[in-house]
Write an enzyme that holds these catalytic residues in place. Structure first.
Site, short mmCIF file in Angstrom:
data_model
loop_
_atom_site.label_atom_id
_atom_site.label_comp_id
_atom_site.label_asym_id
_atom_site.label_seq_id
_atom_site.Cartn_x
_atom_site.Cartn_y
_atom_site.Cartn_z
N LYS A 31 0.84 -1.21 0.00
CA LYS A 31 0.00 0.00 0.00
C LYS A 31 0.87 1.24 0.00
O LYS A 31 0.39 2.34 0.27
CB LYS A 31 -0.90 0.00 1.24
CG LYS A 31 -1.81 -1.20 1.35
CD LYS A 31 -2.56 -1.13 2.69
CE LYS A 31 -3.26 -2.44 2.98
NZ LYS A 31 -3.69 -2.52 4.39
N HIS A 68 26.23 -11.92 2.60
CA HIS A 68 25.33 -12.91 3.22
C HIS A 68 26.18 -13.57 4.31
O HIS A 68 26.63 -14.70 4.17
CB HIS A 68 24.88 -13.92 2.16
CG HIS A 68 23.73 -14.80 2.54
ND1 HIS A 68 23.26 -14.92 3.84
CD2 HIS A 68 22.95 -15.61 1.79
CE1 HIS A 68 22.24 -15.76 3.85
NE2 HIS A 68 22.03 -16.20 2.63
N1 CP Z 1 21.29 -19.85 0.59
C1 CP Z 1 20.23 -19.03 0.61
O1 CP Z 1 20.34 -17.86 0.91
O2 CP Z 1 19.05 -19.64 0.27
P1 CP Z 1 17.60 -18.93 0.33
O3 CP Z 1 17.60 -17.88 -0.77
O4 CP Z 1 16.61 -20.03 0.10
O5 CP Z 1 17.47 -18.30 1.68
#
Ligand code: CP
Length: 316
Positions: A82, A132
């Site tokens: 929204k 990550h």
């Molecule tokens: N490895 C990993 O980040 O997988 P997802 O995108 O499923 O979280």
């Protein structure tokens, strides 16, 4: 440590300590009731603006096993649709009482930005091409434990194969693996390498055939199609011919070599062999280890006295 935004937030000693704590978490996870009261009373918000299977469920399971409350936010069913901004979303959740945000976002730097809008801890669960960090930690944990090492990848060579350029996993892995002493060779076409590798501390190879028989770890990556313009996509047939793991290539891996992949796998593109038929495959073990690593990270950020809450063996 208040936040975990990048592997660069961690000293090498921090990496070793988190992996050691993950050993304790793995012991908890092996119990009949895999739960401890370590984070009772804490609230962890899982805030994903991009799709995820492993990371999201892994963090939520980790939080639950530490007895934290889990607040789940999914962008696709939220007021983001929204027109609500990222800032208003974070401030709204913060006002409900959140101790840590676990954030995935397609924009690099979004988790860093979020730290400006909340007093809670922020954990990066993947931001754009950037980082990550818990994937890097769980990958290093999987490799070191398979080679019966606690704190070193000295003498090991890891081939990271595929779309390095658009991969936050590759950036986190390379930083951690090289700091733990591994040699890293990137195996990719030029289109899938960053424009410069200055300061990365890696070497490169043009074809998987050049390295498959000599490395200790084969780390396959998915082509990150969601981050690539259609015009820049290589021919998948050509790509697979040089860079996919086929049964023939897998058969040339050293007997002790490990096969890793962060998932999701694109079968028929980078993975032509069935990974369950590769003796060195630790792809599902990566998933299992991810829970222990994320328990260790959440506990490091939010926990109190480890001896009181982890070592006494008391189930929640
Ligand atoms: N490895 C990993 O980040 O997988 P997802 O995108 O499923 O979280």
């Amino acid at each position: 440590m208040k936040h975990l935004l990048s592997t660069r937030d961690l000293s090498t000693d921090d990496i070793v300590s988190i992996m050691a704590m993950a050993d304790h978490m793995a012991e908890i996870n092996s119990r009949a009731v895999p739960k401890v009261p370590a984070l009772r009373g804490r609230t962890i918000a899982s805030v994903f603006f991009e799709d995820s299977t492993r990371t999201r469920l892994s963090f939520e399971t980790a939080a639950t096993r530490l007895s934290a409350e889990v607040m789940t936010f999914t962008a696709s069913s939220s007021s983001v649709n929204k027109g609500e901004s990222l800032r208003d979303t974070i401030e709204t959740l913060s006002a409900m009482g959140v101790d840590a945000f676990v954030v995935r976002h397609k924009s690099s730097g979004a988790p860093q930005q979020i730290t400006q809008w909340t007093d809670a801890s922020v954990v990066n669960a993947g931001d754009g091409w950037h980082q990550h960090p818990t994937q890097g930690l769980l990958d290093a944990y999987t490799i070191t434990r398979n080679f019966n090492e606690l704190n070193s990848m000295n003498g090991r060579t890891v081939a990271i194969v595929g779309d390095i350029k658009h991969s936050r996993v590759a950036r986190s892995d390379i930083d951690i693996f090289t700091r733990l002493g591994a040699k890293v060779v990137l195996v990719a076409p030029a289109a899938f390498l960053p424009s410069t590798l200055d300061g990365w501390g890696v070497s490169t190879a043009d074809s998987l055939d050049d390295v498959i028989g000599v490395v200790d770890v084969v780390y396959m990556l998915r082509i990150q199609r969601e981050r690539i313009d259609a015009a820049q996509m290589p021919s998948l047939r050509e790509y697979s011919s040089l860079f996919a793991l086929t049964p023939e290539r897998a058969a040339r891996m050293q007997s002790h070599a490990l096969l890793l992949h962060p998932g999701p796998i694109n079968r028929g593109v980078e993975m032509i062999v069935d990974p369950s038929l590769v003796p060195g495959s630790r792809i599902l073990q990566q998933v299992t280890n991810g829970i222990s690593i994320r328990m260790a990270v959440l506990f490091s950020l939010l926990g109190g006295d480890a001896t009181a809450t982890l070592s006494n063996g008391a189930d929640a």
